[in-house]
Design a protein around this motif. Structure first.
Motif, mmCIF file in Angstrom:
data_model
loop_
_atom_site.group_PDB
_atom_site.id
_atom_site.type_symbol
_atom_site.label_atom_id
_atom_site.label_comp_id
_atom_site.label_asym_id
_atom_site.label_seq_id
_atom_site.Cartn_x
_atom_site.Cartn_y
_atom_site.Cartn_z
ATOM 1 N N PHE A 66 0.819 -1.215 0.000
ATOM 2 C CA PHE A 66 0.000 0.000 0.000
ATOM 3 C C PHE A 66 0.850 1.261 0.000
ATOM 4 N N VAL A 67 1.942 1.251 0.756
ATOM 5 C CA VAL A 67 2.839 2.415 0.758
ATOM 6 C C VAL A 67 3.483 2.570 -0.614
ATOM 7 N N GLY A 68 3.869 1.451 -1.227
ATOM 8 C CA GLY A 68 4.457 1.509 -2.565
ATOM 9 C C GLY A 68 3.486 2.056 -3.602
ATOM 10 N N ILE A 69 2.236 1.641 -3.537
ATOM 11 C CA ILE A 69 1.226 2.139 -4.468
ATOM 12 C C ILE A 69 1.020 3.632 -4.267
ATOM 13 N N LYS A 70 0.976 4.067 -3.022
ATOM 14 C CA LYS A 70 0.786 5.484 -2.734
ATOM 15 C C LYS A 70 1.951 6.312 -3.268
ATOM 16 N N LEU A 71 3.173 5.815 -3.066
ATOM 17 C CA LEU A 71 4.349 6.538 -3.581
ATOM 18 C C LEU A 71 4.364 6.545 -5.100
ATOM 19 N N PHE A 72 3.956 5.449 -5.732
ATOM 20 C CA PHE A 72 3.899 5.398 -7.173
ATOM 21 C C PHE A 72 2.880 6.409 -7.722
ATOM 22 N N LYS A 73 1.714 6.474 -7.088
ATOM 23 C CA LYS A 73 0.690 7.443 -7.515
ATOM 24 C C LYS A 73 1.197 8.868 -7.351
ATOM 25 N N LYS A 74 1.876 9.117 -6.236
ATOM 26 C CA LYS A 74 2.406 10.444 -5.988
ATOM 27 C C LYS A 74 3.429 10.828 -7.059
ATOM 28 N N GLY A 75 4.317 9.895 -7.409
ATOM 29 C CA GLY A 75 5.304 10.159 -8.449
ATOM 30 C C GLY A 75 4.661 10.304 -9.815
ATOM 31 N N ALA A 76 3.647 9.512 -10.096
ATOM 32 C CA ALA A 76 2.971 9.585 -11.395
ATOM 33 C C ALA A 76 2.229 10.920 -11.531
ATOM 34 N N ASN A 77 1.638 11.414 -10.450
ATOM 35 C CA ASN A 77 0.938 12.697 -10.502
ATOM 36 C C ASN A 77 1.910 13.851 -10.704
ATOM 37 N N LYS A 78 3.100 13.767 -10.124
ATOM 38 C CA LYS A 78 4.093 14.833 -10.309
ATOM 39 C C LYS A 78 4.659 14.811 -11.729
ATOM 40 N N ALA A 79 4.759 13.641 -12.331
ATOM 41 C CA ALA A 79 5.330 13.518 -13.674
ATOM 42 C C ALA A 79 4.370 14.027 -14.735
ATOM 43 N N SER A 80 3.087 13.953 -14.479
ATOM 44 C CA SER A 80 2.142 14.366 -15.528
ATOM 45 C C SER A 80 1.675 15.775 -15.379
#
Length: 80
Positions: A66-80
């Motif tokens: 769950f922490v990994g998914i949250k960090l991935f979403k956070k990084g994906a939102n910053k990239a787009s």
């Protein structure tokens, strides 16, 4: 409840709680379990310890996931 309200008039809640816990604790201190009951409690304790030991790896994996998914979403939102 009626008695509790009567006691509440004369004694504050903290004091009442301490006295109640002490009274309940003293009752249990004088009771001795029969050998069969003590054996059953030991077996249940062992079973619960085994279950907890088996569940911890699952809980750890879920938490990391769950922490990994949250960090991935956070990084994906910053990239787009």
């Amino acid at each position: 409840m009626k008695h509790f309200n009567t006691v509440k008039k004369y004694v504050n809640t903290k004091t009442f709680s301490v006295v109640a816990v002490a009274a309940l604790g003293s009752v249990g201190a004088h009771a001795e379990l029969p050998a069969g009951a003590a054996s059953a409690m030991t077996e249940i304790t062992t079973l619960v310890d085994d279950i907890i030991a088996a569940v911890w790896p699952i809980v750890t994996a879920l938490t990391v996931g769950f922490v990994g998914i949250k960090l991935f979403k956070k990084g994906a939102n910053k990239a787009s």
